[in-house]
Design an enzyme around this catalytic site. Structure first.
Site, PDB file in Angstrom:
ATOM      1  N   THR A 255      -1.633   8.051   1.613  1.00 30.38           N
ATOM      2  CA  THR A 255      -1.458   9.277   2.513  1.00 30.38           C
ATOM      3  C   THR A 255      -1.914   9.799   3.154  1.00 30.38           C
ATOM      4  OG1 THR A 255      -0.945  10.088   0.059  1.00 30.38           O
ATOM      5  CG2 THR A 255      -1.674  11.910   2.095  1.00 30.38           C
TER       6      THR A 255
ATOM      7  N   ASN B 135       0.583  -1.395  -0.086  1.00 30.66           N
ATOM      8  CA  ASN B 135       0.197   0.395   0.190  1.00 30.66           C
ATOM      9  C   ASN B 135       1.070   1.334   0.192  1.00 30.66           C
ATOM     10  OD1 ASN B 135      -2.903   1.819   0.114  1.00 30.66           O
ATOM     11  ND2 ASN B 135      -1.548   2.417   2.341  1.00 30.66           N
TER      12      ASN B 135
ATOM     13  N   GLU C  81      -8.985  21.293   8.814  1.00 29.99           N
ATOM     14  CA  GLU C  81      -9.076  19.005   7.666  1.00 29.99           C
ATOM     15  C   GLU C  81      -9.764  20.452   6.593  1.00 29.99           C
ATOM     16  OE1 GLU C  81      -7.780  16.446   6.368  1.00 29.99           O
ATOM     17  OE2 GLU C  81      -7.182  15.799   8.803  1.00 29.99           O
TER      18      GLU C  81
END
Length: 480
Positions: A168, A165, A280
């Site tokens: 991010t 894998n 975020e």
């Protein structure tokens, strides 16, 4: 053959040539100015990448670059296309190259890999000296790395390269060789970490900073668990393999050969400490949560490494450009298998929290079925909260046309559906219980039998010479 980049530096050279890179050479305060520049650049139409060359508190010569992916012009150049290529055309070119998968990566020797030019061994590692770290948004809990590629393998099937894998995930630097990492349940890394922790074993991890633009792009892309990101990089490069090199610590992990910095170590099993808050992608702070921690035990880096990071906050910012089409195309591919009537999927808005399907339904209710299928995809199930389905004549990437469909094709009592108690995305501030939400489906397509349609409607067509005059007017504008 599109232009291919095996590292960040070669891409920055092209951005410079195309007027898509600017340099800030005066001394800047990292906490107040780098994030501000990233915010500003992403709001400028076709805004450039921004390179900082003199950062207060760090030795002169340490560089930070931000907004590398932060415009449609940069996105097109990453694909080797003209910087003025439309978003819709970029979508279909990306979709075309997607079918070249898999293209096996090219494994180079350690001596050939630029990322191995310098080495720091355990005991001498200090991330605060190696990297010009900074606070991205003012209420962040500390310094975050927001644009790393994290390479891990499935502990129950270590030799399976398809289960490697490259993802991010946000990283909080907590000490000179210690980091926190957000691994949410829907992420592939969480599945792998769970396997390691069942055995109470350290979980090997490599973290690469400053990667070739398509490596970063694929690390942000929702693909199948058994599809290898490096093999997609080669496909999106037009068939040219990605250059990778074996990790110094782990024989089963491979890192991008051209990376600026490679951090190697392990996630400590069954250890959770407070991570966050952090500004975020929904445009709000995420709060604090217990997240895993990793110990960095080995570092390699290029001479004079460039620290690449991104600003994320109120959309649109760089992360929205980075994760726009690479979210749209995989979902389009998955839906097209069951619904060949689908023309395109726009999942560009806030990581696909709102998604728009363009299709030509063959029978009543099929548009709603396509929406439910989207909500059952691996990415759509947690992330997508709102689905809008429009006719095939509507360009889902043109919000003027989408608003027309919402205005003239939606009967609220028939075409709007709310599905309660579904999987959600914990970072969405509207969720009362993080991870649980309702889903909204809006069918903005023209009714098809046996749906009720009491009025016949004939759509207007462009006058016959519209295309001719479009060219005439553009030519006249260009002549001024």
């Amino acid at each position: 053959m599109p232009k291919v980049y095996q590292d960040l530096r070669s891409f920055l050279e092209v951005l410079e040539e195309e007027g898509q890179l600017v340099h800030i050479t005066n001394e800047v305060d990292p906490d107040t100015e780098i994030g501000a520049a990233g915010r500003a650049a992403s709001r400028i139409p076709n805004g450039p990448a921004v390179m900082f060359e003199h950062i207060n508190g760090y030795p002169k010569g340490q560089k930070v670059v931000t907004n590398v992916h932060g415009s449609w012009a940069n996105h097109a150049l990453m694909m080797g296309m003209d910087k003025n290529t439309s978003t819709k055309d970029q979508f279909f070119e990306l979709n075309r190259r997607w079918d070249l998968f898999p293209v096996k990566p090219n494994v180079v020797s350690r001596d050939e890999a630029p990322c191995k030019e310098n080495t720091i061994e355990e005991g001498d590692i200090n991330l605060f000296e190696l990297l010009p770290l900074y606070r991205i948004n003012e209420q962040d809990a500390g310094c975050f790395i927001s644009k790393a590629s994290i390479i891990t393998a499935d502990p129950s099937d270590v030799g399976n390269f398809d289960k490697t894998n490259v993802g991010t995930y946000r990283i909080q630097v907590k000490g000179k060789d210690r980091i926190g990492m957000q691994c949410l349940a829907m992420h592939d890394i969480a599945k792998q970490l769970w396997e390691a922790e069942k055995k109470n074993e350290p979980f090997p991890v490599c973290i690469t900073l400053g990667n070739a633009p398509l490596v970063t792009f694929m690390a942000s892309t929702p693909i199948s668990y058994t599809q290898n990101e490096y093999e997609f990089v080669g496909a999106l490069n037009g068939g040219v393999p990605a250059d990778i090199v074996k990790s110094d610590l782990y024989d089963h992990l491979y890192v991008p050969a051209g990376a600026e910095v490679v951090l190697e170590g392990y996630i400590m099993p069954r250890v959770r400490t407070v991570e966050g808050p952090f500004g975020e992608f929904p445009g709000s702070y995420s709060g604090s949560r217990l997240q895993c921690e990793a110990k960095i035990t080995h570092v390699t880096y290029r001479t004079d490494p460039i620290f690449e990071n991104l600003y994320l906050g109120m959309p649109w910012s760089e992360i929205d450009y980075l994760m726009a089409l690479n979210t749209s195309v995989p979902i389009y591919k998955q839906l097209k298998v069951d619904f060949p009537e689908i023309v395109a999927v726009n999942a560009m808005y806030t990581h696909g929290m709102t998604e728009i399907i363009s299709m030509k339904p063959r029978y009543g209710g099929q548009a709603t079925g396509a929406a439910f299928r989207l909500l059952s995809t691996p990415h759509g199930m947690p992330y997508c909260h709102n689905v809008i389905v429009v006719d095939d004549v509507v360009d889902p990437f043109d919000l003027d046309q989408v608003m027309w469909a919402l205005s003239t094709r939606v009967r609220p009592d028939k075409d709007v559906k709310v599905v309660p108690n579904c999987a959600g995305m914990p970072l969405n501030p509207t969720e009362e219980i993080p991870g649980i939400t309702a889903k909204l489906i809006i069918d903005a397509t023209t009714p098809v039998d046996p749906e009720p349609m009491k009025r016949s409607v004939e759509l207007l067509k462009d006058p016959a010479k519209t295309a001719d005059y479009s060219k005439i007017i553009k030519d006249l504008m260009g002549a001024k």
